[in-house]
Scaffold this motif. Sequence first.
Motif: not given
Length: 349
Positions: A107-115
């Motif tokens: 779930x690469x979007x985790x990186x974009x949202x500090x997760x």
Amino acid sequence: MSQKNGIYCAIVSLGVIFLLLLQPVKAQYNFQELEKTIEQSKKELGKEYSILVYKDGKIVFSKSAGEFNPKTQAPIASASKWLTAALIMALVDDGKISLDDKLSKYIPDMNKYSKGFITIRHCLSHLTGIESEPVKLSDIIRRSRYSSLEEEVTEFVTKREIVANPGLEFRYSNVGLNLAGRYIELALRRGFEQIMQEKILRPLQMRGTNFSSLNAINPSGGAQSTANDYINFCSMLLNKGMFNGKRILSETSVQYLLQSHTTSSMIKYAPKVAEGYNYAAGSWVIQTDSNGNPSVLASPGLFGTWPMIDLCRNYAVVFFAKELMNEDRKEVYLNLKKKIDEQIASNCQ
């Protein structure tokens, strides 16, 4: 003549022993006080319920009321979490995933949202640090707006704030296990229900259990099950991962599921029914032994399902009910467990 008498006595003795062996299992225990307490608690239990007690490979007590029986299927709400946690551990056993996998791997979007630092391990014990609201009945209604688990997880990732670093603070919610459920879908490229059926439900002969619904799959609270099915699951945990001679989980995985992963200072939110308890993985630690190790664990559901295992007495009890959980019912369940405890000796010091 004396020889004939001796042979006759031997035959009679063998017959008596054989008849004793055929006596009902329930004869080992006197559950009269349990029966009496159930009768006295009819108001709190509601009109429809089923109670099963499992010990040493068999059901030693069964009581049902209304249209409920051990085969009646009903929604189990948060008791679903124990099943999902076990599924995650089964995949860890298979080497398909690791507890220390970062969700951002799939779930690469985790990186974009500090997760980006949240792992599967954090998900199993509500330690993701993602903001969450108290679990309540309205959450179930609100979930109907999601068309898929993917949609719900996208909201967790993109719209929920991080309120604590992963692993530091406990907030009970549907966030962690639903994130983990979506992660395994992506890792194995298959649907959650299909994986659950293959790894947990079919091997445990839980034919009346599924996570299918008209809305999105909900690994945290969307299962339907039966008392018979859930007692199979509990028996597997008691038997260190074995069921009917087949290994379902490794002993190491069962051990992980049944140990506490929080301390009281970490807990920032717990539902009222679980206040004062620590959390394992998919279940609450209800009691500890003299060394502080978990001895009784339970996974209460909002609708009144309460599966529980006692590691000191090596038994499981499943309370299955139709009506919503409340504080009165919690106390009734714990009181009924005390009546069971009176008949089953503890092996703990």
